[in-house]
Design a protein around this motif. Sequence first.
Motif, mmCIF file in Angstrom:
data_model
loop_
_atom_site.group_PDB
_atom_site.id
_atom_site.type_symbol
_atom_site.label_atom_id
_atom_site.label_comp_id
_atom_site.label_asym_id
_atom_site.label_seq_id
_atom_site.Cartn_x
_atom_site.Cartn_y
_atom_site.Cartn_z
ATOM 1 N N ASP A 60 0.842 -1.192 0.000
ATOM 2 C CA ASP A 60 0.000 0.000 0.000
ATOM 3 C C ASP A 60 0.880 1.246 0.000
ATOM 4 O O ASP A 60 1.884 1.320 0.716
ATOM 5 C CB ASP A 60 -0.901 0.015 1.228
ATOM 6 C CG ASP A 60 -1.981 -1.063 1.175
ATOM 7 O OD1 ASP A 60 -2.532 -1.294 0.084
ATOM 8 O OD2 ASP A 60 -2.284 -1.653 2.231
ATOM 9 N N THR A 61 0.470 2.251 -0.806
ATOM 10 C CA THR A 61 1.284 3.454 -0.974
ATOM 11 C C THR A 61 0.387 4.676 -1.054
ATOM 12 O O THR A 61 -0.648 4.657 -1.726
ATOM 13 C CB THR A 61 2.128 3.371 -2.263
ATOM 14 O OG1 THR A 61 2.895 2.151 -2.254
ATOM 15 C CG2 THR A 61 3.061 4.550 -2.390
ATOM 16 N N PRO A 121 -2.691 -4.489 -3.035
ATOM 17 C CA PRO A 121 -2.138 -3.217 -2.561
ATOM 18 C C PRO A 121 -2.752 -2.021 -3.281
ATOM 19 O O PRO A 121 -2.999 -2.064 -4.484
ATOM 20 C CB PRO A 121 -0.641 -3.336 -2.876
ATOM 21 C CG PRO A 121 -0.382 -4.797 -2.903
ATOM 22 C CD PRO A 121 -1.633 -5.418 -3.461
ATOM 23 N N GLN A 122 -3.016 -0.966 -2.545
ATOM 24 C CA GLN A 122 -3.592 0.254 -3.102
ATOM 25 C C GLN A 122 -2.515 1.316 -3.303
ATOM 26 O O GLN A 122 -1.556 1.392 -2.538
ATOM 27 C CB GLN A 122 -4.673 0.811 -2.177
ATOM 28 C CG GLN A 122 -5.888 -0.082 -2.030
ATOM 29 C CD GLN A 122 -6.999 0.616 -1.278
ATOM 30 O OE1 GLN A 122 -7.281 1.795 -1.496
ATOM 31 N NE2 GLN A 122 -7.650 -0.117 -0.385
ATOM 32 N N THR A 162 -4.333 9.718 5.533
ATOM 33 C CA THR A 162 -4.719 8.693 4.559
ATOM 34 C C THR A 162 -3.908 7.414 4.772
ATOM 35 O O THR A 162 -4.451 6.311 4.744
ATOM 36 C CB THR A 162 -4.518 9.228 3.128
ATOM 37 O OG1 THR A 162 -5.281 10.429 2.970
ATOM 38 C CG2 THR A 162 -4.974 8.210 2.103
ATOM 39 N N ALA A 163 -2.606 7.567 4.979
ATOM 40 C CA ALA A 163 -1.756 6.393 5.179
ATOM 41 C C ALA A 163 -2.147 5.646 6.449
ATOM 42 O O ALA A 163 -2.262 4.410 6.456
ATOM 43 C CB ALA A 163 -0.288 6.816 5.244
ATOM 44 N N ALA A 164 -2.354 6.380 7.537
ATOM 45 C CA ALA A 164 -2.713 5.732 8.802
ATOM 46 C C ALA A 164 -4.098 5.103 8.719
ATOM 47 O O ALA A 164 -4.326 4.008 9.258
ATOM 48 C CB ALA A 164 -2.662 6.747 9.941
#
Length: 346
Positions: free
Chosen positions: A168-169, A324-325, A308-310
Amino acid sequence: MTETVRGTSHRYGTRPTMKDVATRAGVGLKTVSRVVNGEPGVTPDTERRVQEAITALGFRRNDSARILRKGRTASIGLVLEDLADPFYGPLSRAVEEVARSHGALLFNGSSAEDPVREQELALALCARRVDGLVVIPAGDDHRYLEPEMAAGVATVFVDRPAGRLDADTVLSDNFGGARDAVAHLIAHGHRRIGFIGDQPRIHTAKERLRGYRTAMAEAGLPLDDSWVSLGSTAPDRVRTAAAAMLAAPEPVTALFAGNNRVTVTAVRVLRAHPRPVALIGFDDFELADLVHPAITVVAQDSAQLGRTAAGLLFRRLDGVDGPPQRLEIPTRLIPRGSGEVGPAAD
């Protein structure tokens, strides 16, 4: 060494246990456990004695041991590039706020842009059984995290993608922001535009260079290799690059700075330059609106990157599966004056 505080002997590095509380209060371990965990079955007088013992000893419940029995530690790790960089302050706070809303603690550290240090820090956090990692990568090979991810450590990369690893990124629109900045300079009459960026191996630097080149090509403008300089963001290196572009037989009339550290040095260089030169920086920075002219910037929403990442990390921890997004956060061009300066007459 033993110190005496308020009549009680303490040895640093040791902590009172439930057994110590039980001994002081004159009760059994199970009774202390009930009081500590708020369970019924304890008389008011006994609970009072236990609470007095807890206060006197400075006892704290061992949440780590309790949570480990459930298979989760309620903690996540954040690996940053540089804790001193103002870009990462809002990002780190946003990750911490999301973690707190999920009842989790955040541990963070800096890689100092060193791939070896990044790996050591990430694996040290995994060894301490964090449930997940948010990583701003310094290296370009993150296969060392494959065993950790396979063991259940949720991992999200932010600001830059992982190297040689599907994960994920969450990224900023570096390409689009750079293209918009250079197109803005072109719209104000500039044809010779210099770009000073970070190390060419860094994803963000490459994407911003790509945006610069695309905007120039879309406008049908020629590109001169002497107008592009990638490398360290150290002031001496940036100062030398800018001076060369400004002193050329056909000098650039505008500069596009690849990040906030480059922009700050460029401001100092241009202050001493005899002719007005337009400037746009990628990344906003403190006091950018107070210099004269105020600095036009491409602003990233670093707090939104962190949120967004958390958020994605905790969705994975809550069991949301799937491939993975790769999520992209828009940038915003903020005109303040320096990017609207027209080219001086030759």
